[in-house]
Every structure is written in structure tokens, then in C-alpha cells.
Design an enzyme around this catalytic site. Structure first.
Site, short mmCIF file in Angstrom:
data_model
loop_
_atom_site.label_atom_id
_atom_site.label_comp_id
_atom_site.label_asym_id
_atom_site.label_seq_id
_atom_site.Cartn_x
_atom_site.Cartn_y
_atom_site.Cartn_z
CG ASP A 44 -0.39 -0.05 2.52
OD1 ASP A 44 0.85 -0.14 2.62
OD2 ASP A 44 -1.14 0.01 3.52
CB SER A 45 4.59 1.71 -0.18
OG SER A 45 4.81 0.58 -0.99
CE LYS A 113 3.27 -6.02 3.66
NZ LYS A 113 2.80 -4.85 4.44
CD GLU A 115 0.54 -1.62 7.98
OE1 GLU A 115 0.18 -0.84 8.89
OE2 GLU A 115 1.05 -1.24 6.91
CD GLU A 182 7.99 -0.35 7.43
OE1 GLU A 182 7.04 -1.07 7.05
OE2 GLU A 182 8.18 0.80 7.00
O1 KIV Z 1 3.60 -1.10 1.59
C1 KIV Z 1 4.76 -1.53 1.55
O2 KIV Z 1 5.52 -1.28 0.58
C2 KIV Z 1 5.24 -2.34 2.65
C3 KIV Z 1 6.71 -2.62 2.70
C4 KIV Z 1 7.43 -1.41 3.11
C5 KIV Z 1 7.01 -3.78 3.56
O3 KIV Z 1 4.48 -2.72 3.48
#
Ligand code: KIV
Length: 275
Positions: A44-45, A113, A115, A182
Site C-alpha cells: 500500500d506504499s 499482507k 498490519e 519494519e
Molecule cells: O507497503 C509496503 O511497501 C510495505 C513494505 C514497506 C514492507 O508494506
């Protein structure tokens, strides 16, 4: 050979380090996939890197599906993991299951994924029971940026380190196949890695984790809004783009582009009749 949750587990058993990079589109995913990287994360980056937001809070499930689909078309061998965005899994187990199901069905990714630790274990259990592999994410969890008070290293006090270790065990027990760590101290990441049976993938967590992940735009020098200490820049693509675009502008100005090799021809006799 296609990377799977089983090959991830085998890598940990064999002591072979895992590599993961983010990607958000077809062409980048195809390039990255062909290098032999083990996994591509549609993180989600993308909120920061692709959409220009200051954080990941505004990213939607539709954004993740749109970019996840493109990445999956380009990735043949890497294990593709798609991030569940903020508030797409926190409300209830049902909501989490429904959104994780959409990500799997509509993008064709191989895992999701999310969090969190103990607080999201019911969601992880339900997804795993439904056949959805889950990668967990602990430490600096950008979706909690407002609660954490900024992008800060996590797990530095005894209490915070203990909490992280407990959360790591909890997500493993809930069925997560891997864990992203992280921005935590290297020694704590080492302890968590030694404690867990599942592979840990670090970003700003030292070199003793079972693998490493980076945002591809950081690795290539494409994203310059902010660069965390843990980033290593392997190329400076921004400079290449800058020079290439300036050359293009110059060529157009001088009419040296398009050259004969870039043009389509027609018989002069046809053109003459049109004058
Ligand atoms: O969103 C992302 O790119 C991430 C990585 C930094 C692990 O969660």
C-alpha cells in the site's frame, strides 16, 4: 520455478535468504520477476510512490485490486502478495474475509499482507482457514502512523520489545506463513527470527532476518520525497529519466527526432497527387 508459501518455508529451513520487492504495475513487475526475486509485494506504499499521498491511509481496496491485477499479469515466478489497505480488515472478521477474498479472486495474487499482531489474529485465522495465505507485518506499521506519532523506530523499550515478540508468536500461531518486520532494532529482529518457525522479512530490521524487502522505487532512486535510513539506493534512475527527457526535448526542438528510422514511408507519386 514458481515461489510458493512452501518454498518460503523451505528457504527458512535451508537457511537461504529470501528477497522481496514492491511493484505496482505490469512492466515493473515483469522486469523484477525476471531477475529471480522470490516475492513481489503490491504494497500500500503505492499511496506514496504512485498516488502521491503523504501516507498510506487513503489507499482503498479498489486501488489495491487495480494495481494487484496489473502486477499479477507481469509476475510469473515471484510469489505475489497484495497489501490489505487501512480499514479493509480491522472492522470485523467478516469484512476482512470478504476483502481478502476479493483480492485473491480479482487480482490472482497468492497471498495477502496485513498490519498488526494479537489484535488481528481472529482475521488471520479465518483467512487461513479459508485457504488465503497471510503475511503479517509488525514494528513500524505505516497504517498506524497517526497512533504512532510519525515514522519512528519501534520496539526500543523493554515493554515494546516484549510486546513485539509476543505479537510475532501470536501471528505465527494464528497461521501467518511469513512476517514482515519494519524499522525495529537489529538485535530484536534477530531474536524474533530465531524464535519463529516462519520466515521473517526485514525492512530496517538488520541483516539477521530470513529475508529483505525494499520499495523498488527506493532501490532504484525513483522516489525522493523521503528516504528512510534503512534504504540502500542501488541506482539513480531519476537522473537517467531527467537526462533522457531533456534529450527528447532537445531532439524535438532540433527536428532530429523522429529520424528516418522512426517514420513511415509513402510513394512520392501518391503524395504529389494530393498537392
Ligand atoms: O507497503 C509496503 O511497501 C510495505 C513494505 C514497506 C514492507 O508494506
Amino acid at each position: 520455478m514458481k515461489n510458493t508459501v512452501l518454498s518460503f518455508q523451505k528457504a527458512k529451513t535451508d537457511g537461504k535468504k529470501l528477497t522481496m520487492l514492491t511493484a505496482y504495475d505490469y512492466s515493473t513487475a515483469k522486469l523484477i520477476d525476471s531477475t529471480g526475486v522470490n516475492s513481489i509485494l503490491v504494497g500500500d506504499s503505492l499511496g506514496n510512490v504512485i498516488l502521491g499521498y503523504e501516507d498510506t491511509i487513503s489507499v482503498t481496496i479498489e486501488d489495491m485490486i487495480h494495481h494487484g491485477k496489473a502486477v499479477c499479469r507481469g509476475a510469473k515466478n515471484a510469489l505475489v502478495i497484495v497489501d490489505m489497505p487501512f480499514m479493509s480488515y480491522q472492522i470485523s472478521v467478516e469484512q476482512a474475509l470478504e476483502n481478502a477474498g476479493r483480492l485473491m479472486k480479482e487480482t490472482h495474487c497468492q497471498a495477502v499482507k496485513l498490519e498488526g499482531g494479537k489484535n488481528i489474529c481472529p482475521q488471520i485465522k479465518a483467512m487461513v482457514a479459508a485457504g488465503i495465505p497471510v503475511c503479517a507485518h509488525l514494528g513500524l506499521t505505516p497504517q498506524h502512523i497517526n497512533a504512532l506519532g510519525g515514522f519512528k523506530v519501534q520496539g526500543k523499550t523493554e515493554m515494546a520489545a516484549k510486546q513485539l515478540l509476543e505479537d510475532a508468536k501470536a501471528v505465527q500461531d494464528a497461521g501467518a506463513f511469513a512476517l514482515v518486520l519494519e524499522a525495529i532494532p537489529a538485535k530484536l529482529a534477530k531474536l524474533i527470527t530465531q524464535t519463529l518457525d516462519i520466515p521473517t522479512i526485514g525492512i530496517g530490521a538488520g541483516n539477521q532476518t530470513d529475508g529483505q524487502v525494499l520499495v523498488y522505487a527506493d532501490l532504484l532512486g525513483l522516489f525522493s520525497d523521503f528516504t528512510p535510513k534503512f534504504v540502500k539506493r542501488y541506482a539513480n534512475i531519476a537522473t537517467l529519466i531527467d537526462q533522457a527527457v531533456k534529450n527528447f526535448i532537445d531532439d524535438v526542438d532540433k527536428q532530429t527526432f523522429p529520424g528516418p528510422e522512426n517514420q513511415y514511408q509513402i510513394d512520392d507519386s501518391i503524395i504529389d497527387k494530393l498537392y
